[in-house]
Design a protein around this motif. Structure first.
Motif, mmCIF file in Angstrom:
data_model
loop_
_atom_site.group_PDB
_atom_site.id
_atom_site.type_symbol
_atom_site.label_atom_id
_atom_site.label_comp_id
_atom_site.label_asym_id
_atom_site.label_seq_id
_atom_site.Cartn_x
_atom_site.Cartn_y
_atom_site.Cartn_z
ATOM 1 N N GLU A 122 0.815 -1.215 0.000
ATOM 2 C CA GLU A 122 0.000 0.000 0.000
ATOM 3 C C GLU A 122 0.846 1.260 0.000
ATOM 4 O O GLU A 122 0.368 2.335 -0.356
ATOM 5 N N HIS A 187 -9.359 -1.600 -5.244
ATOM 6 C CA HIS A 187 -8.835 -0.293 -4.845
ATOM 7 C C HIS A 187 -9.945 0.757 -4.792
ATOM 8 O O HIS A 187 -9.996 1.572 -3.862
ATOM 9 N N VAL A 216 -5.685 -0.789 0.949
ATOM 10 C CA VAL A 216 -5.246 -0.228 -0.328
ATOM 11 C C VAL A 216 -5.861 1.137 -0.627
ATOM 12 O O VAL A 216 -5.629 1.703 -1.699
ATOM 13 N N MET A 219 -3.522 4.830 -1.567
ATOM 14 C CA MET A 219 -2.918 4.652 -2.885
ATOM 15 C C MET A 219 -2.431 5.982 -3.456
ATOM 16 O O MET A 219 -2.848 7.055 -3.017
#
Length: 278
Positions: A122, A187, A216, A219
Motif C-alpha cells: 500500500e 482499490h 489499499v 494509494m
C-alpha cells in the motif's frame, strides 16, 4: 546480463534489489528523483546510473513507471536500445501500453513483451522496496506473434531467479479484463469504503476486517487515476456488477428479509469456497 531499470519506486526498486541480492547481473538504474538515485547507489541496489552508453549495452530493460511514461521513454530512447535487447514494461494495464510500444519495438528491431508483476504494497517509493517483494508471486507476460521460445525461456529463468514462483501468460485484453476485477475494483471499493464518517470514530471498534478493507485506500491517486482511466471500459463493467450486488443486500436489509439476506450471504460464502485464495 546487463539490466537497465527505468523507475526505482516500489516495483523498480524491488526489482533492482532482488536482482542484486540473488544474481550476478549488473543493474543500471534511472529515476527522476535524485534522492532515490542516491539511495539506490548507496544501498547497492544499482551499480550506477543508466546513461545512454549503458543503455546501448543492456540485455534486458525493465520499464517500471506509469503507462504514459513507459511509452514516452521507449519512444524517446528506441534508437539507443540494442537490437539484441529485451524490453519489458511492468505497468498495471496492458492494452494502452502494448498497443503503442510493440510497433516501436518492431520498427527498431528489439524484442518487447508486456509484463505485470502481481505483487505490491500500500506504500510506494524506493524506501519501501524490498528484495523479498516478489517471493512467491506470479509474473504476468503478454507474448505476441514476434515472441519466440528462447525469449520466454530467458525471461522465465530471470524472473524465477529473483523470487517469482511462476509465470502466467495472457494477452493484453484478457489481462486488463481480469485485472479490473482482481485489483482495480478492490482499490476503488476500499477508497469508497473509508469515506464513511464512522471511519473517524472506529478506534477500539476495528480489527482485521477493517484493516483488510481499508489497506489499499492509501494509494497514489495520480498513478491509479491513470490506470483506472486506461482500463475504464472493463472497470465500469465491474463496478456496475458490484453495485448491482450491493443493491441486493440493501434491498434485503430494507425489507428485513432474513431469508433473502441469508441466501445472499450463503451464495457469497459458496462462491468464495469455489474460487479459493486467501
Amino acid at each position: 546480463m546487463n539490466i537497465g531499470i527505468i523507475g526505482l519506486g516500489l516495483i523498480g526498486g524491488s526489482m533492482a534489489k532482488s536482482v542484486k541480492a540473488r544474481t550476478a547481473h549488473m543493474v543500471w538504474g534511472l529515476d527522476t528523483d535524485p534522492e532515490t538515485m542516491t539511495l539506490a547507489r548507496l544501498c547497492g541496489a544499482v551499480d550506477g546510473t543508466l546513461t545512454d552508453e549503458k543503455l546501448s549495452q543492456c540485455d534486458l530493460i525493465l520499464a517500471a513507471v506509469r503507462p504514459g511514461a513507459a511509452v514516452e521513454w521507449v519512444e524517446t530512447n528506441a534508437e539507443k536500445i540494442a537490437k539484441s535487447a529485451i524490453v519489458v514494461d511492468l505497468c498495471g494495464v496492458k492494452r494502452s501500453v502494448v498497443g503503442r510500444i510493440a510497433p516501436i519495438a518492431e520498427k527498431h528491431g528489439f524484442a518487447y513483451i508486456g509484463g505485470h508483476p502481481m505483487a505490491g504494497l500500500e506504500r510506494g517509493g524506493f524506501v519501501n522496496s524490498s528484495d523479498r517483494l516478489y517471493d512467491g508471486a506470479s509474473m504476468i507476460l503478454t507474448p505476441d506473434r514476434r515472441t519466440d521460445i528462447q525469449l520466454l525461456e530467458t525471461l522465465k529463468a530471470f524472473f524465477l531467479d529473483i523470487g517469482f514462483a511462476s509465470l502466467t501468460f495472457s494477452d493484453p485484453d484478457e489481462h486488463d479484463r481480469i485485472i479490473a476485477y482482481t485489483s482495480q475494483l478492490a482499490h476503488i471499493s476500499s477508497s469508497a469504503y473509508v469515506k464513511s464518517p464512522e471511519a473517524q470514530k472506529r478506534r477500539g471498534f476495528s480489527a482485521g476486517s477493517f484493516r483488510d478493507m481499508t489497506r489499499v485506500a492509501r494509494m497514489d491517486e495520480s498513478m491509479w487515476t491513470e490506470l483506472f482511466l486506461d482500463n475504464a471500459d472493463y472497470l465500469t463493467e465491474e463496478l456496475d456488477i458490484l453495485i448491482g450486488h450491493l443493491n441486493e443486500y440493501l434491498g434485503a436489509l430494507q425489507n428485513r428479509d432474513a431469508a433473502k439476506l441469508r441466501s445472499l450471504l450463503k451464495e457469497g460464502r459458496d462462491l468464495k469456497a469455489s474460487v479459493g485464495g486467501s
